[in-house]
Design a protein around this motif. Structure first.
Motif, short mmCIF file in Angstrom:
data_model
loop_
_atom_site.label_atom_id
_atom_site.label_comp_id
_atom_site.label_asym_id
_atom_site.label_seq_id
_atom_site.Cartn_x
_atom_site.Cartn_y
_atom_site.Cartn_z
N LEU A 58 -11.51 4.98 1.34
CA LEU A 58 -10.69 4.82 0.13
C LEU A 58 -9.41 5.62 0.29
O LEU A 58 -9.40 6.69 0.88
N SER A 59 -8.33 5.11 -0.25
CA SER A 59 -7.13 5.93 -0.32
C SER A 59 -7.36 6.99 -1.38
O SER A 59 -8.14 6.78 -2.32
N LEU A 60 -6.71 8.14 -1.24
CA LEU A 60 -6.89 9.20 -2.22
C LEU A 60 -6.36 8.77 -3.58
O LEU A 60 -6.90 9.16 -4.62
N PHE A 61 -5.32 7.95 -3.59
CA PHE A 61 -4.82 7.42 -4.86
C PHE A 61 -5.91 6.61 -5.56
O PHE A 61 -6.21 6.82 -6.74
N GLN A 62 -6.52 5.71 -4.84
CA GLN A 62 -7.57 4.87 -5.42
C GLN A 62 -8.77 5.70 -5.83
O GLN A 62 -9.37 5.48 -6.89
N TYR A 63 -9.12 6.67 -4.99
CA TYR A 63 -10.28 7.53 -5.27
C TYR A 63 -10.12 8.26 -6.60
O TYR A 63 -11.01 8.22 -7.46
N TYR A 114 -0.23 11.03 -5.20
CA TYR A 114 -0.21 10.16 -4.02
C TYR A 114 0.60 8.89 -4.25
O TYR A 114 0.88 8.15 -3.30
N ASN A 115 0.99 8.63 -5.49
CA ASN A 115 1.83 7.47 -5.79
C ASN A 115 2.70 7.82 -6.99
O ASN A 115 2.51 7.31 -8.09
N PRO A 116 3.67 8.72 -6.80
CA PRO A 116 4.40 9.31 -7.92
C PRO A 116 5.30 8.35 -8.70
O PRO A 116 5.74 8.69 -9.80
#
Length: 282
Positions: free
Chosen positions: A142-147, A185-187
């Motif tokens: 998983l991406s950390l953003f998704q997590y 992670y996705n600002p």
């Protein structure tokens, strides 16, 4: 009688006055550990004094700033540090109330100037919010953003099944923390910020329902602050209308906290799309 014009970033003067009257600090709370947490130091053996960094934990604020084991800290924000006792007193005075501090240290005979912060520079640059960065981790598959998004949404979902005031509040607080981690992670993802603002709105309503007006108003202020910032981003017209609707809700609910004689009548006429409520002219 007149109506306010639709505009990006619009907040009525009455809402601003309400927020000012309650002395709101609308920037998000810093959940992170203190400025000097994760540092293990001892008295320096240099003739000029200072404290030596014996050990530093990965991911702590000082380590992220570039402090390393073996460094000799000789100054904190212009204050000379000669003894371990001075370091302890200075760090205790600063660790909980401040979010950044300047250090002067000696590394291999050379002076170094570093800035230690407890907040995510990535989020601050994009949103001017001082919130902690996520803990260092590696999530397989998983991406950390998704997590963190999934963890935040899961906490919000738990509140839909009910629970006591303290339980629901704790879930909201956890959700906001996870969502801010995701934002790191996705600002540029406005949708995440809107979800955080919605969470603050929910906390405000929980406090209000529980008869706790000051923290309710504080969370209304945090929500309004984030909605306002979202409205200034490049968002679709549909999203903008939703944002301004939320700002209307904040104003309406804040106005309801004032004594009846101070609330004033609100125009019952339909306002223009995306505009905030307007008090009727006397």
């Amino acid at each position: 009688m007149h109506k306010s014009k639709t505009r990006r970033g619009g907040v009525t003067p009455s809402l601003l006055l309400l927020l000012t009257a309650y002395c709101l600090i609308v920037s998000s709370d810093v959940y992170a550990s203190g400025l000097f947490s994760g540092l293990v130091v001892s008295q320096g053996d240099s003739a000029s004094g200072g404290v030596k960094v014996v050990e530093i934990y990965p991911g702590c604020p000082a380590e992220r700033a570039g402090v390393a084991a073996g460094d000799l800290i000789i100054e904190i924000d212009g204050r000379k540090i000669k003894t371990l006792d001075e370091f302890v007193k200075t760090s205790k005075a600063r660790r909980d109330k401040d979010t950044e501090v300047g250090l002067v240290l000696i590394r291999k005979g050379k002076l170094q100037n570093l800035r230690v912060i407890t907040y995510s520079e990535i989020i601050f640059k994009e949103w001017k919010e001082k919130v902690p960065p996520p803990p260092q981790s590696s999530i397989g598959g998983l991406s950390l953003f998704q997590y963190y998004m999934e963890k935040g949404k899961a906490k919000l979902g738990e509140n839909k099944v009910g629970g006591a005031f303290e339980t629901k509040l704790a879930r909201d607080e956890e959700a906001a923390r996870y969502l801010f981690y995701a934002l790191h992670y996705n600002p540029t993802e406005v949708g995440v910020v809107l979800l955080i603002a919605d969470t603050y709105m929910d906390m405000a309503r929980l406090y209000l329902k529980n008869g706790q007006t000051p923290p309710a108003v504080e969370n209304y202020g945090k929500a309004a602050n984030l909605y306002e910032k979202c409205s200034r981003k490049h968002v679709a017209e549909k999203e903008l209308e939703l944002i301004l609707t939320h700002l209307q809700e904040v104003e309406k609910e804040l106005l309801s906290l004032l004594p009846p004689e101070e609330q004033g009548p609100v125009s019952a006429e339909k306002t223009t799309t995306g505009s905030l409520p307007v008090k009727a002219s006397p």
